[in-house]
Write a protein that holds these residues in place. Structure first.
Motif, PDB file in Angstrom:
ATOM      1  N   ASN A  71      -3.729  14.924  -1.390  1.00 55.60           N
ATOM      2  CA  ASN A  71      -4.200  16.015  -2.256  1.00 55.60           C
ATOM      3  C   ASN A  71      -5.546  16.544  -1.782  1.00 55.60           C
ATOM      4  O   ASN A  71      -5.782  17.749  -1.815  1.00 55.60           O
ATOM      5  CB  ASN A  71      -4.285  15.564  -3.714  1.00 55.60           C
ATOM      6  CG  ASN A  71      -2.924  15.379  -4.342  1.00 55.60           C
ATOM      7  OD1 ASN A  71      -1.921  15.922  -3.871  1.00 55.60           O
ATOM      8  ND2 ASN A  71      -2.870  14.594  -5.399  1.00 55.60           N
ATOM      9  N   TYR A  72      -6.414  15.671  -1.336  1.00 59.14           N
ATOM     10  CA  TYR A  72      -7.718  16.083  -0.827  1.00 59.14           C
ATOM     11  C   TYR A  72      -7.550  16.957   0.413  1.00 59.14           C
ATOM     12  O   TYR A  72      -8.179  18.004   0.539  1.00 59.14           O
ATOM     13  CB  TYR A  72      -8.584  14.855  -0.507  1.00 59.14           C
ATOM     14  CG  TYR A  72      -9.930  15.236   0.063  1.00 59.14           C
ATOM     15  CD1 TYR A  72     -10.974  15.557  -0.804  1.00 59.14           C
ATOM     16  CD2 TYR A  72     -10.159  15.274   1.428  1.00 59.14           C
ATOM     17  CE1 TYR A  72     -12.208  15.932  -0.302  1.00 59.14           C
ATOM     18  CE2 TYR A  72     -11.386  15.636   1.928  1.00 59.14           C
ATOM     19  CZ  TYR A  72     -12.416  15.965   1.070  1.00 59.14           C
ATOM     20  OH  TYR A  72     -13.638  16.337   1.567  1.00 59.14           O
ATOM     21  N   VAL A  73      -6.684  16.537   1.325  1.00 62.66           N
ATOM     22  CA  VAL A  73      -6.463  17.299   2.555  1.00 62.66           C
ATOM     23  C   VAL A  73      -5.851  18.655   2.210  1.00 62.66           C
ATOM     24  O   VAL A  73      -6.249  19.690   2.769  1.00 62.66           O
ATOM     25  CB  VAL A  73      -5.555  16.518   3.530  1.00 62.66           C
ATOM     26  CG1 VAL A  73      -5.111  17.391   4.693  1.00 62.66           C
ATOM     27  CG2 VAL A  73      -6.296  15.285   4.049  1.00 62.66           C
ATOM     28  N   LYS A  74      -4.903  18.693   1.305  1.00 67.18           N
ATOM     29  CA  LYS A  74      -4.282  19.964   0.910  1.00 67.18           C
ATOM     30  C   LYS A  74      -5.306  20.908   0.296  1.00 67.18           C
ATOM     31  O   LYS A  74      -5.270  22.102   0.544  1.00 67.18           O
ATOM     32  CB  LYS A  74      -3.143  19.715  -0.082  1.00 67.18           C
ATOM     33  CG  LYS A  74      -1.904  19.149   0.541  1.00 67.18           C
ATOM     34  CD  LYS A  74      -0.834  18.901  -0.523  1.00 67.18           C
ATOM     35  CE  LYS A  74       0.400  18.264   0.088  1.00 67.18           C
ATOM     36  NZ  LYS A  74       1.414  17.972  -0.957  1.00 67.18           N
ATOM     37  N   LYS A  75      -6.196  20.361  -0.515  1.00 70.10           N
ATOM     38  CA  LYS A  75      -7.188  21.170  -1.200  1.00 70.10           C
ATOM     39  C   LYS A  75      -8.289  21.646  -0.265  1.00 70.10           C
ATOM     40  O   LYS A  75      -8.738  22.779  -0.345  1.00 70.10           O
ATOM     41  CB  LYS A  75      -7.803  20.362  -2.347  1.00 70.10           C
ATOM     42  CG  LYS A  75      -8.816  21.125  -3.182  1.00 70.10           C
ATOM     43  CD  LYS A  75      -9.330  20.275  -4.315  1.00 70.10           C
ATOM     44  CE  LYS A  75     -10.389  21.027  -5.100  1.00 70.10           C
ATOM     45  NZ  LYS A  75     -10.965  20.187  -6.153  1.00 70.10           N
ATOM     46  N   ASN A  76      -8.725  20.781   0.653  1.00 70.29           N
ATOM     47  CA  ASN A  76      -9.881  21.082   1.492  1.00 70.29           C
ATOM     48  C   ASN A  76      -9.518  21.449   2.937  1.00 70.29           C
ATOM     49  O   ASN A  76     -10.406  21.787   3.712  1.00 70.29           O
ATOM     50  CB  ASN A  76     -10.832  19.883   1.506  1.00 70.29           C
ATOM     51  CG  ASN A  76     -11.389  19.629   0.120  1.00 70.29           C
ATOM     52  OD1 ASN A  76     -12.045  20.488  -0.439  1.00 70.29           O
ATOM     53  ND2 ASN A  76     -11.082  18.476  -0.440  1.00 70.29           N
ATOM     54  N   GLY A  77      -8.259  21.335   3.292  1.00 72.84           N
ATOM     55  CA  GLY A  77      -7.851  21.687   4.632  1.00 72.84           C
ATOM     56  C   GLY A  77      -8.273  20.637   5.649  1.00 72.84           C
ATOM     57  O   GLY A  77      -8.885  19.618   5.326  1.00 72.84           O
ATOM     58  N   ASN A  78      -7.932  20.874   6.883  1.00 71.82           N
ATOM     59  CA  ASN A  78      -8.289  19.951   7.976  1.00 71.82           C
ATOM     60  C   ASN A  78      -9.630  20.365   8.564  1.00 71.82           C
ATOM     61  O   ASN A  78      -9.709  21.163   9.478  1.00 71.82           O
ATOM     62  CB  ASN A  78      -7.214  19.960   9.066  1.00 71.82           C
ATOM     63  CG  ASN A  78      -5.920  19.363   8.591  1.00 71.82           C
ATOM     64  OD1 ASN A  78      -5.926  18.530   7.708  1.00 71.82           O
ATOM     65  ND2 ASN A  78      -4.806  19.789   9.155  1.00 71.82           N
ATOM     66  N   ARG A  79     -10.689  19.850   8.034  1.00 71.68           N
ATOM     67  CA  ARG A  79     -12.040  20.213   8.512  1.00 71.68           C
ATOM     68  C   ARG A  79     -12.488  19.267   9.572  1.00 71.68           C
ATOM     69  O   ARG A  79     -12.316  18.156   9.664  1.00 71.68           O
ATOM     70  CB  ARG A  79     -13.022  20.171   7.352  1.00 71.68           C
ATOM     71  CG  ARG A  79     -12.689  21.212   6.328  1.00 71.68           C
ATOM     72  CD  ARG A  79     -13.702  21.150   5.234  1.00 71.68           C
ATOM     73  NE  ARG A  79     -13.251  22.032   4.166  1.00 71.68           N
ATOM     74  CZ  ARG A  79     -13.926  22.264   3.098  1.00 71.68           C
ATOM     75  NH1 ARG A  79     -15.083  21.679   2.914  1.00 71.68           N
ATOM     76  NH2 ARG A  79     -13.492  23.059   2.174  1.00 71.68           N
TER      77      ARG A  79
END
Length: 79
Positions: A71-79
């Motif tokens: 969920n964190y990756v989906k929300k914040n993208g691949n930074r």
């Protein structure tokens, strides 16, 4: 070891099952391993009392960690 397969996940069903364990055996239980479902945890606390240690099984901890991470990756993208 599987002690039983219950009809449902309701706290009262779990509590009834735990109370069916002979009193002498219940007195010897020190640790209960469970998923994070409150019904299981509360039933164990009510049947075994304050002396019991509740341990959450590794599978459910890893599953929750994976869901939170995804969920964190989906929300914040691949930074």
């Amino acid at each position: 070891m599987i002690l039983g397969v219950l009809e449902d996940r309701k706290k009262e069903t779990v509590k009834q099952f735990l109370m069916s364990i002979p009193k002498q055996l219940r007195k010897q239980v020190r640790v209960v391993c469970s998923d994070m479902y409150d019904g299981f945890i509360n039933a164990a606390k009510e049947v075994f009392g304050k002396r019991i240690q509740i341990v959450v099984d590794r599978f459910h901890v890893a599953k929750l960690y994976g869901m939170v991470s995804m969920n964190y990756v989906k929300k914040n993208g691949n930074r």
